[in-house]
Design an enzyme around this catalytic site. Structure first.
Site, PDB file in Angstrom:
ATOM      1  CE  LYS A 225      -3.049   3.028   0.371  1.00  0.00           C
ATOM      2  NZ  LYS A 225      -4.390   3.247   0.805  1.00  0.00           N
ATOM      3  CB  CYS A 279      -3.732   8.691   0.484  1.00  0.00           C
ATOM      4  SG  CYS A 279      -5.427   8.603   1.055  1.00  0.00           S
TER       5      CYS A 279
END
Ligand code: SAJ
Length: 429
Positions: A225, A279
């Site tokens: 991720k 993010c």
């Protein structure tokens, strides 16, 4: 053993859509959040976040009795933790002060909250984007809180069936604005702490995921991720650096990139006013803070992208100086600057961690004349930015002396502002 009741801890941008997806497949879902307002809103069948199509799904799930929200965890067969993993306050950061450290306290609190209701056979999944090792840390916190149950420990991938509670990391990878579709269609990385943990997690996600569920271990899933978002950050930094080089060399960066992208193996991303959101501008630091010596490119990309807003502000200062030189009877007080777009990316209303908003706020503080903001996706500015005035596009276009395009919203495409004092950070005018 199947999953009859599923609990989602943290009902934000990821947790709520995920809870709604399970509920839409007629699973009993208990959503848990510390925010009373979020809990009350969801229990009325409404939503407290902006995400296309989510309102209908939540409304149906609540009215049909498959989804309820609560402040306190209740027993369930699977627990998905989707809480924030921000940075620590800079004064809490240790080591090199320029490298922010991840704050795992929300994961710790969520683990402590669910521990009392865990039972043999349960599955606990960490969905929050996390630094490498966070899932193992979470299993340790759970084990400390429940010495009567067994949990997986690191390097136990081949442990057999003697573990009471299975633990996995399955990072979310959905794009804000497309969450409902991407939750179903995207492939899913499944990082179980043991093979059995992975198998149980696949069984759970297959309730609604149509993409492939690809199995790995927890540490690789965590790193996967972080790698995805760091890769995008590095690529955007390349585009942002090109835009600064081209400005100096008097070359149109947009033309340059479109020419280079005609090469069959080149695909350069687009420059902009900086990288925003919760993010891409955060996750690369989780790699840098763990491996500061090794993560050279990732660290540099963060610095390049973080420096871009100041470069844009300097461009505006130069434009004001040029304008005053061409209009010697005027002073800075007489100059109106229009900023087009405040959201952190096109076609959304999300202002959080937005370079466009920060640039506009800073210009408003620095400039003695008027600053007009145009943001077609919102009707009202949040109270903390109420020093800014929202205006219609036409008003800004007709009254401003300096025009600064910050976000390529669809409303700004196809129309154009022609001015000698135009700074177009997205290359659409
Ligand atoms: N941006 C550019 N140039 C580009 C593309 C983006 O300047 O060519 C800027 C945007 O304007 C924005 C920022 O980057 O300010 C981030 O936008 P984004 O669309 O790249 O990403 P997010 O933050 O909305 O979502 C990302 C996604 N990750 C990847 O595409 C690798 C999403 O799939 C993740 O689930 C999400 O982060 C997350 O939650 O981690």
């Amino acid at each position: 053993m199947s999953f009859n009741t599923i609990s989602v801890i943290g009902l934000g941008y990821i947790g709520l859509p995920t809870a709604a997806m399970f509920a839409s497949r007629k699973k009993k879902v208990i959503g848990v959040d510390v925010n009373q307002h979020a809990v009350d809103t969801i229990n009325r069948g409404e939503i407290h976040i902006v995400e296309p199509d989510l309102d209908m799904i939540v409304h149906a799930a609540v009215t049909e009795g498959f989804l309820k929200a609560t402040l306190t965890p209740e027993p369930a067969d699977a627990f998905l933790i989707a809480v924030p993993t921000p940075f620590k306050n800079s004064n809490e950061n240790q080591g090199d002060s320029s490298i922010p450290e991840p704050d795992l306290s929300y994961i710790q609190k969520a683990s402590e909250a669910i521990a009392p209701v865990l039972k043999k056979g349960d599955l606990v999944i960490l969905e929050s984007t996390s630094p490498v090792g966070a899932t193992e840390q979470m299993a340790e916190w759970l084990a400390q809180a429940r010495p009567d149950l067994t949990f997986p420990s690191p390097n136990q991938e081949h442990a057999g069936d003697n573990i009471d509670v299975n633990v996995a990391h399955c990072p979310e990878r959905v794009l804000p604005g497309h969450v409902v579709r991407e939750l179903v269609e995207n492939d899913r990385v499944i990082g179980g702490m043991t093979a059995k943990c992975s198998a149980r997690a696949v069984e759970l996600y297959k309730t609604f995921v149509q993409g492939e569920c690809v199995i790995t271990n927890a540490r690789t899933a965590e790193m996967a991720k972080l790698t995805e978002n760091s890769c995008r950050d590095v690529q955007i930094a390349f585009a942002n650096e090109l835009s600064i080089i081209c400005d100096k060399l008097n070359i149109d960066v947009w033309e340059l990139i479109s020419l280079a992208n005609r090469h069959p193996r080149i695909n350069i991303l687009q420059p902009g006013p900086g990288v925003g959101g919760h993010c891409i501008a955060v996750d690369p630091w989780f790699i840098v803070s763990k491996t500061p010596e090794e993560a050279q490119i990732i660290h540099t990309a963060r610095k390049v992208n973080d420096a871009k807003p100041q470069w844009v502000i300097n461009k505006v200062k130069l434009a004001v100086a040029d304008f005053l030189q061409a209009n010697p009877t005027k002073t800075a007080k007489d100059v109106t600057i229009a900023c087009y777009g405040l959201a952190f990316k096109p076609d959304i209303d999300d202002l959080r961690e937005s370079p466009a908003l920060n640039i506009t706020k800073q210009i408003a503080e620095l400039h003695s004349g008027s600053v007009i903001a145009v943001e077609p996706n919102i009707d009202e500015l949040p109270s903390k930015v109420n020093t800014l005035q929202l205006s219609k596009f036409e008003t800004a276009k007709n009254t401003a002396d300096i025009h600064l395009l910050l976000v390529d919203h669809k409303e700004f495409k196809g129309i154009s502002v022609k001015s000698n004092y135009l700074i177009d950070t997205k290359g659409i005018w």
